[in-house]
Design a protein around this motif. Structure first.
Motif, mmCIF file in Angstrom:
data_model
loop_
_atom_site.group_PDB
_atom_site.id
_atom_site.type_symbol
_atom_site.label_atom_id
_atom_site.label_comp_id
_atom_site.label_asym_id
_atom_site.label_seq_id
_atom_site.Cartn_x
_atom_site.Cartn_y
_atom_site.Cartn_z
ATOM 1 N N VAL A 129 26.061 -2.528 34.573
ATOM 2 C CA VAL A 129 24.737 -2.445 34.808
ATOM 3 C C VAL A 129 23.839 -1.763 34.360
ATOM 4 O O VAL A 129 23.703 -0.320 33.860
ATOM 5 C CB VAL A 129 25.539 -1.583 36.303
ATOM 6 N N ALA A 130 22.682 -2.073 34.677
ATOM 7 C CA ALA A 130 21.409 -0.873 33.566
ATOM 8 C C ALA A 130 20.769 -0.214 34.637
ATOM 9 O O ALA A 130 21.312 -0.212 35.871
ATOM 10 C CB ALA A 130 20.077 -2.160 33.644
ATOM 11 N N PRO A 131 20.527 1.140 33.893
ATOM 12 C CA PRO A 131 20.719 1.669 34.718
ATOM 13 C C PRO A 131 19.076 1.748 35.480
ATOM 14 O O PRO A 131 17.951 0.616 35.074
ATOM 15 C CB PRO A 131 19.847 2.891 33.914
ATOM 16 N N TYR A 132 18.642 2.323 36.413
ATOM 17 C CA TYR A 132 18.123 2.227 37.753
ATOM 18 C C TYR A 132 16.694 3.077 37.049
ATOM 19 O O TYR A 132 16.068 3.762 36.208
ATOM 20 C CB TYR A 132 17.994 3.139 38.732
ATOM 21 N N ALA A 133 15.491 1.883 37.309
ATOM 22 C CA ALA A 133 14.295 2.089 36.868
ATOM 23 C C ALA A 133 13.468 1.771 38.016
ATOM 24 O O ALA A 133 13.917 0.396 39.232
ATOM 25 C CB ALA A 133 14.017 1.868 35.547
ATOM 26 N N ALA A 153 24.221 -12.288 31.729
ATOM 27 C CA ALA A 153 24.325 -11.550 32.874
ATOM 28 C C ALA A 153 24.189 -10.370 33.401
ATOM 29 O O ALA A 153 25.069 -9.454 32.419
ATOM 30 C CB ALA A 153 25.303 -11.577 34.209
ATOM 31 N N ALA A 154 23.789 -9.678 33.992
ATOM 32 C CA ALA A 154 23.520 -8.413 34.463
ATOM 33 C C ALA A 154 23.286 -8.079 35.562
ATOM 34 O O ALA A 154 22.130 -8.473 36.089
ATOM 35 C CB ALA A 154 22.781 -7.232 32.724
ATOM 36 N N LEU A 155 23.723 -6.564 36.171
ATOM 37 C CA LEU A 155 23.319 -5.984 36.784
ATOM 38 C C LEU A 155 22.238 -4.708 36.728
ATOM 39 O O LEU A 155 22.449 -4.395 36.005
ATOM 40 C CB LEU A 155 24.715 -5.125 38.004
ATOM 41 N N MET A 156 21.872 -4.509 37.851
ATOM 42 C CA MET A 156 20.332 -3.882 38.055
ATOM 43 C C MET A 156 20.726 -2.741 39.042
ATOM 44 O O MET A 156 20.958 -2.887 39.837
ATOM 45 C CB MET A 156 19.117 -4.671 38.589
ATOM 46 N N ALA A 157 21.431 -1.272 38.418
ATOM 47 C CA ALA A 157 21.664 -0.491 39.345
ATOM 48 C C ALA A 157 20.232 -0.141 40.679
ATOM 49 O O ALA A 157 19.518 -0.043 40.473
ATOM 50 C CB ALA A 157 21.459 0.934 38.556
ATOM 51 N N ASN A 158 21.334 -0.301 41.466
ATOM 52 C CA ASN A 158 20.476 -0.261 43.279
ATOM 53 C C ASN A 158 19.236 -0.845 43.781
ATOM 54 O O ASN A 158 18.186 -0.606 43.713
ATOM 55 C CB ASN A 158 20.323 1.199 43.300
#
Length: 228
Positions: A129-133, A153-158
């Motif tokens: 999960v990539a940190p939120y930005a 694949a990756a998830l993107m925080a929030n």
């Protein structure tokens, strides 16, 4: 070799078709999300502000690898830098970014999606999960590119999810698989702590898949056909 803008008419149609499919699958809503495909040094990418479930080829813009518009009447998505960054760093052929509900929900809770099912190995295993930005920023693009190292694949925080592959169809398959896996995780977590496959179990799956040519259709051997 340079791909002319006219040569991407088929790809612009394909991007529009994929967006409508993802909308029908429930992975895209409204204007949220973006899709692109690369042909040599050109990228066909969704326009900003377009309703993706109703996208037309005319709402797909063509840019070069520096982001300069070479065809199309609309500005490209605000996540253009993310798409171009994936192409530059990972040498891939297509990128799909969605705000799919299961993936987005998981991105709001976990730091990584564990490998709870062997099919996640098709994406590289555990999904980071990539940190939120803030959307559309260099900070977001960089964090997602790092999360994608060694992964499809990756998830993107929030925020949502991103997948990539050599072809547009494969990138869509990855997006659908990730959404399914996130849904399975949520259901499992509602009953207890989900088990994850350890490294040895994951390796065994990889070895079995290679040995059996898993995921491809194979004709019945002649000897077995004769005995039917």
């Amino acid at each position: 070799m340079t791909a002319s803008s006219s040569a991407l008419s088929q790809e612009r149609t394909a991007v529009a078709d994929v967006c409508r499919r993802l909308g029908a699958e429930g992975l895209l809503i409204g204007t949220a999300g973006n899709v692109s495909v690369r042909v040599e040094d050109r990228v066909a990418i969704t326009a900003t502000g377009a309703v993706l479930a109703d996208l037309t080829p005319e709402q797909v813009t063509v840019v070069d690898l520096e982001g300069k518009i070479v065809a199309g009447a609309f500005e490209p998505t605000s996540e253009l830098d993310l798409h171009l960054g994936v192409y530059r760093r990972h040498g891939t052929g297509a990128v799909v970014h969605t705000h799919a509900p299961n993936a987005t929900a998981v991105s709001c809770v976990l730091d990584e999606l564990p490998c709870i099912h062997y099919q996640l190995l098709a994406l590289g295993g555990t999904i980071r999960v990539a940190p939120y930005a803030t959307f559309g920023t260099p900070e977001l693009a960089e964090s997602v590119l790092t999360a994608l190292d060694g992964r499809s694949a990756a998830l993107m925080a929030n925020h949502g999810a991103v997948t990539h592959a050599t072809t547009l169809d494969k990138a869509v398959e990855h997006a659908l698989l990730l959404e399914w896996a996130c849904g399975v995780y949520q259901r499992a977590a509602s009953m207890g702590r989900p088990r994850a496959l350890d490294e040895q179990q994951q390796l065994a799956v990889i070895e079995a898949a290679i040995a059996r040519n898993y995921g491809t259709t194979r004709p019945v051997p002649p000897a077995q056909e004769e005995n039917r």
